[in-house]
Design an enzyme around this catalytic site. Structure first.
Site, PDB file in Angstrom:
ATOM      1  N   PHE A  10       0.798  -0.940  -0.078  1.00  0.00           N
ATOM      2  CA  PHE A  10      -0.127   0.155  -0.244  1.00  0.00           C
ATOM      3  C   PHE A  10       0.742   1.090   0.055  1.00  0.00           C
ATOM      4  O   PHE A  10       0.621   1.919   0.659  1.00  0.00           O
ATOM      5  CB  PHE A  10      -1.364   0.457   1.373  1.00  0.00           C
ATOM      6  CG  PHE A  10      -2.274   0.635   0.876  1.00  0.00           C
ATOM      7  CD1 PHE A  10      -3.218   0.532   0.078  1.00  0.00           C
ATOM      8  CD2 PHE A  10      -2.680   1.653   2.338  1.00  0.00           C
ATOM      9  CE1 PHE A  10      -4.380   1.249  -0.080  1.00  0.00           C
ATOM     10  CE2 PHE A  10      -3.442   2.645   1.767  1.00  0.00           C
ATOM     11  CZ  PHE A  10      -3.996   2.104   0.912  1.00  0.00           C
ATOM     12  N   THR A  98       4.145  -5.414  -4.101  1.00  0.00           N
ATOM     13  CA  THR A  98       5.707  -4.825  -3.578  1.00  0.00           C
ATOM     14  C   THR A  98       6.352  -4.568  -3.619  1.00  0.00           C
ATOM     15  O   THR A  98       6.877  -4.375  -5.371  1.00  0.00           O
ATOM     16  CB  THR A  98       5.635  -5.890  -2.322  1.00  0.00           C
ATOM     17  OG1 THR A  98       6.607  -6.965  -2.880  1.00  0.00           O
ATOM     18  CG2 THR A  98       4.609  -6.011  -1.490  1.00  0.00           C
ATOM     19  N   LYS A 127       8.428  -6.093 -10.843  1.00  0.00           N
ATOM     20  CA  LYS A 127       9.205  -6.687 -11.737  1.00  0.00           C
ATOM     21  C   LYS A 127      10.284  -7.964 -11.810  1.00  0.00           C
ATOM     22  O   LYS A 127      10.311  -8.518 -12.496  1.00  0.00           O
ATOM     23  CB  LYS A 127      10.445  -5.485 -12.679  1.00  0.00           C
ATOM     24  CG  LYS A 127       9.320  -3.828 -13.022  1.00  0.00           C
ATOM     25  CD  LYS A 127      10.268  -2.809 -13.124  1.00  0.00           C
ATOM     26  CE  LYS A 127      10.095  -2.437 -11.089  1.00  0.00           C
ATOM     27  NZ  LYS A 127      10.058  -1.071 -12.216  1.00  0.00           N
ATOM     28  N   VAL A 154       6.370  -2.530 -16.942  1.00  0.00           N
ATOM     29  CA  VAL A 154       7.469  -1.655 -18.049  1.00  0.00           C
ATOM     30  C   VAL A 154       6.656  -0.297 -18.599  1.00  0.00           C
ATOM     31  O   VAL A 154       5.034  -0.748 -19.226  1.00  0.00           O
ATOM     32  CB  VAL A 154       7.304  -2.218 -19.308  1.00  0.00           C
ATOM     33  CG1 VAL A 154       7.998  -1.966 -20.338  1.00  0.00           C
ATOM     34  CG2 VAL A 154       8.818  -4.226 -18.845  1.00  0.00           C
ATOM     35  N   LYS A 226      14.170  -4.166 -17.517  1.00  0.00           N
ATOM     36  CA  LYS A 226      12.239  -4.408 -18.194  1.00  0.00           C
ATOM     37  C   LYS A 226      12.451  -4.362 -20.042  1.00  0.00           C
ATOM     38  O   LYS A 226      12.004  -5.034 -20.252  1.00  0.00           O
ATOM     39  CB  LYS A 226      11.706  -1.965 -18.601  1.00  0.00           C
ATOM     40  CG  LYS A 226      11.327  -1.699 -17.151  1.00  0.00           C
ATOM     41  CD  LYS A 226      11.168  -0.402 -16.846  1.00  0.00           C
ATOM     42  CE  LYS A 226      10.080  -0.176 -15.162  1.00  0.00           C
ATOM     43  NZ  LYS A 226      10.443   1.552 -15.575  1.00  0.00           N
ATOM     44  N   GLY A 323       5.109   7.242 -11.713  1.00  0.00           N
ATOM     45  CA  GLY A 323       4.216   7.547 -10.759  1.00  0.00           C
ATOM     46  C   GLY A 323       3.486   6.753  -9.972  1.00  0.00           C
ATOM     47  O   GLY A 323       2.764   6.121 -10.833  1.00  0.00           O
TER      48      GLY A 323
HETATM   49  N1  HSE Z   1      11.553   3.978 -10.709  1.00  0.00           N
HETATM   50  C1  HSE Z   1      10.579   3.868 -12.011  1.00  0.00           C
HETATM   51  C2  HSE Z   1      11.198   4.615 -12.992  1.00  0.00           C
HETATM   52  C3  HSE Z   1       9.151   3.801 -11.724  1.00  0.00           C
HETATM   53  O1  HSE Z   1      11.698   5.505 -12.569  1.00  0.00           O
HETATM   54  O2  HSE Z   1      10.874   4.675 -14.038  1.00  0.00           O
HETATM   55  C4  HSE Z   1       8.456   3.104 -12.234  1.00  0.00           C
HETATM   56  O3  HSE Z   1       9.310   1.497 -12.856  1.00  0.00           O
END
Ligand code: HSE
Length: 347
Positions: A10, A98, A127, A154, A226, A323
């Site tokens: 959360f 998480t 991920k 992603v 990613k 975000g």
């Molecule tokens: N920390 C990652 C980014 C968050 O800045 O793209 C989204 O996966």
């Protein structure tokens, strides 16, 4: 149809998703016939509560905004740790949000395995488990007759995975290139405006874009994960983060950025995956790109991806990639897809 949801995590993403189901409750019901019933929330910081009669999502958000534990404000089964929580929750869908652990995928990997083994659908933005155990988890979901959806792993809500799997179905993808990390792109953009690396990183952390461990972003682990996820889907590969050649942005100085700009270039952290006669390759490295090129125009936390295909040539997608609301949107889109699949099953 009503779907009972249990949320694990959360934080920024969990709350971003919860905020969307509060704001879009009527829209989801009228447009899709989808009613979301929240039956549990489990979070390492905010506590764990299960109530099969339903938890008011706005009350959960309000509690956390006020710094209160969920266990303080709700009635129900309290204090269950995640694995027990999954068993007790009576949810149709477990939403796993998480943090990412790229060494072991834990604890998310165990949460997902447990939920799938219990015959629950899983939606995740995590991920680590997807890059480390994509095949195992998709096979497990199939064998249990449930769905595993992970579009938020992603480019968050910008549908890079859905485009690849559904939109480009039947296309042979030769190459993927993308700006897949919002934090580093934000840092590089802000450095063009004169901020130092440290100032820009702090800003990205305050705005909730950066990973809990910002080394994941600035040392390019996050985009390496990613691009491996996308390559594994597109090329039926089994790349792990360590298979991706990786160089982050720590070494980039303001002078490098200004010098590139004077030459009509921008420095971008570009992820690439391709296949050639010797196999499947992937890398994430800073590249100089023309200011007016597709990647040269991608600024701030915006992400972009290009799929190079046989039947369609190059296909481009651009949108917000980090975000809470953006990642929450990915979960929502997965939930709507799951809901429509389940409705078709019972028709
Ligand atoms: N920390 C990652 C980014 C968050 O800045 O793209 C989204 O996966």
């Amino acid at each position: 149809m009503e779907l009972k949801l249990a949320l694990i995590g959360f934080g920024v993403v969990g709350r971003g998703f919860t905020d969307l189901i509060v704001r879009k409750k009527d829209y989801l019901a009228s447009k899709y016939g989808l009613n979301v019933k929240l039956v549990g929330i489990c979070d390492i910081k905010w506590g764990s509560v299960i109530n099969t009669s339903g938890l008011d999502p706005l009350k959960a958000l309000t509690a956390v905004w006020a710094g209160k534990s969920l266990e303080e404000v709700f009635e129900g089964i309290k204090g269950a740790r995640a694995l027990e929580f999954i068993e007790l929750s009576d949810a149709d869908v477990v939403v796993e949000m998480t943090w990412t652990n790229i060494e072991t995928g834990e604890p998310g990997l165990s949460h997902i395995r447990k939920a799938l083994n219990l015959g629950k659908h899983v939606i995740t933005t995590n991920k680590g488990p997807i890059v480390l155990a994509y095949r195992e988890l998709t096979d497990l979901a199939r064998s249990k007759g449930v769905k595993l959806l992970f579009s938020g792993t992603v480019m968050s809500g910008t549908p890079s995975i859905r485009t690849l799997i559904r939109g480009l179905a039947g296309c042979y993808v030769n190459e993927i290139a993308g700006i897949l990390n919002g934090t580093t792109n934000y840092i590089l953009t802000k450095m063009e405006d004169g901020l130092t690396f440290e100032e820009a990183l702090r800003d990205a952390q305050l705005k909730g874009y950066a990973e809990a461990d910002p080394s994941m972003d600035v040392d390019a682990w996050d985009p390496a994960i990613k691009i491996a996820i996308l390559a594994n889907i597109a090329f039926d590969a089994d790349l792990k983060p360590k298979d991706v050649v990786r160089k982050g942005i720590r070494g980039i100085r303001l002078e490098d950025i200004k010098d590139a700009l004077r030459r009509g270039k921008r420095i971008k952290l570009v992820a690439r995956a391709w296949r050639d006669s010797s196999g499947i390759k992937a890398k994430v490295t800073p590249e100089e790109v023309d200011i007016n090129s597709f990647f040269g125009q991608v600024s701030g936390t915006t992400n972009a991806v290009m799929y190079s295909t046989d039947s369609l040539g190059d296909v481009y997608l651009i949108g917000r990639g980090a975000g809470g609301e953006e990642a929450g949107q990915a979960v929502l889109a997965d939930l709507i897809e799951l809901h429509s699949l389940l409705e078709e099953r019972i028709r």
